[in-house]
Scaffold this active site. Structure first.
Site, PDB file in Angstrom:
ATOM      1  N   ALA A   1      37.338  34.225  44.669  1.00 20.90           N
ATOM      2  CA  ALA A   1      37.037  35.698  44.330  1.00 20.90           C
ATOM      3  C   ALA A   1      37.823  35.919  43.009  1.00 20.90           C
ATOM      4  CB  ALA A   1      37.651  36.413  45.410  1.00 20.90           C
ATOM      5  N   LYS A   2      37.296  37.043  42.545  1.00 14.24           N
ATOM      6  CA  LYS A   2      37.919  37.668  41.342  1.00 14.24           C
ATOM      7  C   LYS A   2      37.844  39.049  41.168  1.00 14.24           C
ATOM      8  CE  LYS A   2      39.708  35.462  37.745  1.00 14.24           C
ATOM      9  NZ  LYS A   2      40.628  34.720  37.689  1.00 14.24           N
ATOM     10  N   GLY A   3      38.620  39.862  40.579  1.00 14.71           N
ATOM     11  CA  GLY A   3      38.378  41.417  40.475  1.00 14.71           C
ATOM     12  C   GLY A   3      39.172  41.673  39.419  1.00 14.71           C
TER      13      GLY A   3
ATOM     14  N   ASP B   1      46.440  38.008  36.589  1.00  9.05           N
ATOM     15  CA  ASP B   1      45.203  37.511  35.836  1.00  9.05           C
ATOM     16  C   ASP B   1      45.748  37.935  34.647  1.00  9.05           C
ATOM     17  OD1 ASP B   1      42.575  35.702  36.404  1.00  9.05           O
ATOM     18  OD2 ASP B   1      42.491  37.075  34.723  1.00  9.05           O
TER      19      ASP B   1
ATOM     20  N   MET C   1      41.025  32.314  39.500  1.00  9.41           N
ATOM     21  CA  MET C   1      41.224  31.655  38.146  1.00  9.41           C
ATOM     22  C   MET C   1      41.128  32.686  36.887  1.00  9.41           C
ATOM     23  SD  MET C   1      38.872  28.625  37.438  1.00  9.41           S
ATOM     24  CE  MET C   1      37.261  29.203  37.149  1.00  9.41           C
TER      25      MET C   1
END
Ligand code: NAD
Length: 431
Positions: A121-123, A162, A1
Site C-alpha cells: 500500500a502507499k498513501g 515516507d 516503499m
C-alpha cells in the site's frame, strides 16, 4: 516503499521516450516482465495491475493565521493476498492517486521478495510539509488519520513513514487512531519512536540491508572486501548507514549529499562525516583531498557504486560512462529502464532496490510483531534477525538469477510474483 519518481502519467501507451516513467508505469511494466518468465494465470496478472482499493479523502485544517486550508489525501491498497497492506505515507506537493497506486504495487513486490506476510500500500497528502508549523502538521496528521481510519488497522493496513513524514508523524497517527478505538493500538503503524512501541534499529535498517546485500554481492563476484572501493551517493538515512557499516571492511572512497561529494582514493573515514540527520547537507564541509559532483561520483572508477539519494540518476545519458563493476540500488528507482538495459548489455550487475533496501520494511514487520506481542526486542536481536532475512532473500533471488539466466532485477521480481501468484491461485477468486 518510498520513491523520488514524481511523473504521474498512467497512460502506458502515451509515454514520451525521454520522460522518466511514472511509478505506476514502472510497476506495471515490471509486473508484466516478470510474468512473461512465469507460467501463471493471466487473470492474476491482470488483477495485479490494479489496486484493490484507493481511498481519497479531503483533509481540512485551520492554519495558524485563521484560514482554513483543504488538502487531498490518499491511501492506495494494492494487494493483500499474503497479509495486511503495508506501506508508507508521504507528505509532498506532488502526491497523486496514480503515484500512490504505483508505489503501493512496489510495496507488494518488496514484501513478497522478503517473504514478509504483508501486501502493498502507499498513501499520502498533497502538501508541502515545509510550509506547515509543527502544530499544523500534527493537526493535519490527526485529521487525515480520522479520514482513513476505516481502512487502516493492525490487521488490515499498517502505514509507515515516507518522504515528508517521520517517527513523530507516526506517533500522532497511532495516538489519533488509538483514541478513537478506545485502547492503545501501537500495531496500527510502524516507524514510531521506540518509547511508544517503535523498534530499535528501524532507522538504520534500510542502510543496514544495503550494506548486507553489498557484502553478499562483493562476495558473489569474487572480490575481496578489503580490496573493494565503494562510492555512495546520498548521505541520509540509507546512504550514511550503508557507508558506515561498509567502512568497517571495504574502502568507502566517495560520499555525497545534495551539494556534491568528497573523494579520497585511500578511503574516507565515514564515521567522522555528519549524516543528513546529524547535520543536514554537511558532507562538503568535511575535509578530503578531492571533491566531485554528484554526476562524477556515479562515474568514478570504483568496484561498487551505491546510488542512495534519489530516483532516476542512472539514465541513458550516463549508463555508458559508469565505471563500477557492481551497482547496488540504495534509493528507490535510481536506474531508469533504458539504463537498466545498457547495464544488462554491459554485463554490469544491478542489485535492485526491492531487495537491497528492504531492511526498512523488514524491521517494520519486526516492529509490528513486537507491538502485537507487547514485547520489545533488543537491538542485537533486531539486527541478527534482519541479517537472517536478508541472507534468505538474497539466496532466493540468487537461485532465480542463476537458473533462469536473467538480470538480478528480473530475478527479484520473479521471486516476488511467484509467491503472490501462488497465494492467489491457492486462495482462489471470490466468484
Ligand atoms: P534522507 O532524506 O535521509 O537523505 C537523502 C540524502 O540524499 C541526503 O544526504 C541529501 O542531501 C541527498 N540528496 C538529496 N537530493 C540529492 C541529489 N539531487 N543528488 C544527490 N544527493 C541528494 O533520505 P533517505 O531516507 O536516506 O532516502 C534515500 C533514498 O532511499 C530515497 O530514494 C528513499 O525513497 C529510499 N529509501 C528510504 C528508506 C527509509 O526508510 N529511509 C527505505 C527504503 C528506501
Amino acid at each position: 516503499m518510498a520513491s523520488t519518481q514524481t511523473q504521474h502519467d498512467d497512460n502506458e501507451t502515451a509515454e514520451e521516450p525521454s520522460e522518466p516513467e511514472s511509478a505506476l508505469q514502472t510497476a506495471r511494466r515490471q509486473l508484466q516482465h516478470a510474468a512473461d518468465h512465469l507460467d501463471i494465470d493471466p487473470s492474476i496478472v491482470e488483477r495485479l495491475k490494479h489496486p484493490k482499493k484507493v481511498q481519497e479523502v479531503t483533509v481540512p485544517i485551520e492554519r495558524e493565521n485563521g484560514d482554513v486550508e483543504v488538502y487531498t489525501g490518499y491511501r492506495a491498497q494494492h494487494d493483500s493476498v499474503r497479509g495486511p497492506f503495508k506501506g508508507g505515507l508521504r507528505y509532498h506537493p506532488e502526491v497523486t492517486r496514480e503515484e500512490c497506486v504505483g508505489l503501493g504495487m512496489w510495496m507488494t513486490w518488496k514484501c513478497a521478495v522478503m517473504d514478509i506476510p504483508f501486501g502493498g500500500a502507499k498513501g499520502g497528502i498533497a502538501v508541502n510539509p515545509k510550509d506547515l508549523s509543527e502544530d499544523e502538521k500534527e493537526q493535519l496528521t490527526r485529521r487525515f488519520t480520522d479520514e482513513i481510519r476505516s481502512v487502516i488497522g493492525p490487521t488490515t493496513d499498517i502505514p509507515a513513514p515516507d518522504m515528508g513524514t517521520d517517527p513523530q508523524t507516526m506517533a500522532w497517527l497511532m495516538d489519533a487512531y488509538s483514541m478513537q478505538e478506545g485502547e492503545t493500538i501501537p500495531g496500527v503503524v510502524t516507524g514510531k519512536p521506540p518509547i511508544v512501541g517503535g523498534s530499535k534499529g528501524r532507522d538504520a535498517a534500510p542502510g543496514r540491508s544495503v550494506a548486507i546485500i553489498t557484502r553478499e554481492a562483493i562476495d558473489y563476484y569474487d572480490k575481496d572486501i578489503k580490496e573493494t572501493s565503494i562510492a555512495v551517493q546520498g548521505f541520509g538515512s540509507v546512504g550514511s548507514n550503508a557507508a558506515k557499516l561498509l567502512d568497517r571492511g571495504a574502502n568507502v572512497v566517495a560520499v555525497s549529499d545534495v551539494n556534491g561529494g568528497i573523494y579520497d582514493a585511500n578511503g574516507l573515514d565515514t564515521h567522522s562525516i555528519p549524516s543528513h540527520h546529524e547535520e543536514p547537507e554537511a558532507v562538503m564541509t568535511h575535509e578530503a583531498p578531492e571533491t566531485v559532483t554528484n554526476d562524477e561520483l556515479l562515474e568514478l572508477d570504483v568496484d561498487v557504486v551505491i546510488p542512495a539519494a534519489i530516483g532516476n540518476v542512472l539514465t541513458e545519458a550516463n549508463a555508458d560512462d559508469v565505471a563500477a563493476d557492481i551497482i547496488i540500488e540504495g534509493a528507490n528507482g535510481p536506474t531508469t529502464t533504458a539504463a537498466s538495459a545498457i547495464f544488462a548489455d554491459r554485463d554490469i550487475p544491478v542489485i535492485p532496490d526491492i531487495l537491497a533496501n528492504a531492511g526498512g520494511v523488514t524491521v517494520s514487520y519486526f516492529e509490528w510483531l513486537q507491538d502485537i506481542n507487547r514485547r520489545a526486542w533488543s537491538l542485537e536481536r533486531v539486527n541478527d534477525e534482519l541479517e537472517t532475512e536478508m541472507l534468505a532473500a538474497w539466496q532466493d533471488v540468487q537461485t532465480e538469477f542463476e537458473t533462469r539466466d536473467v538480470t538480478w532485477r528480473d530475478a527479484a521480481y520473479i521471486v516476488a510474483l511467484s509467491r503472490i501468484a501462488e497465494a492467489h491461485e491457492t486462495r482462489g477468486l471470490w466468484p
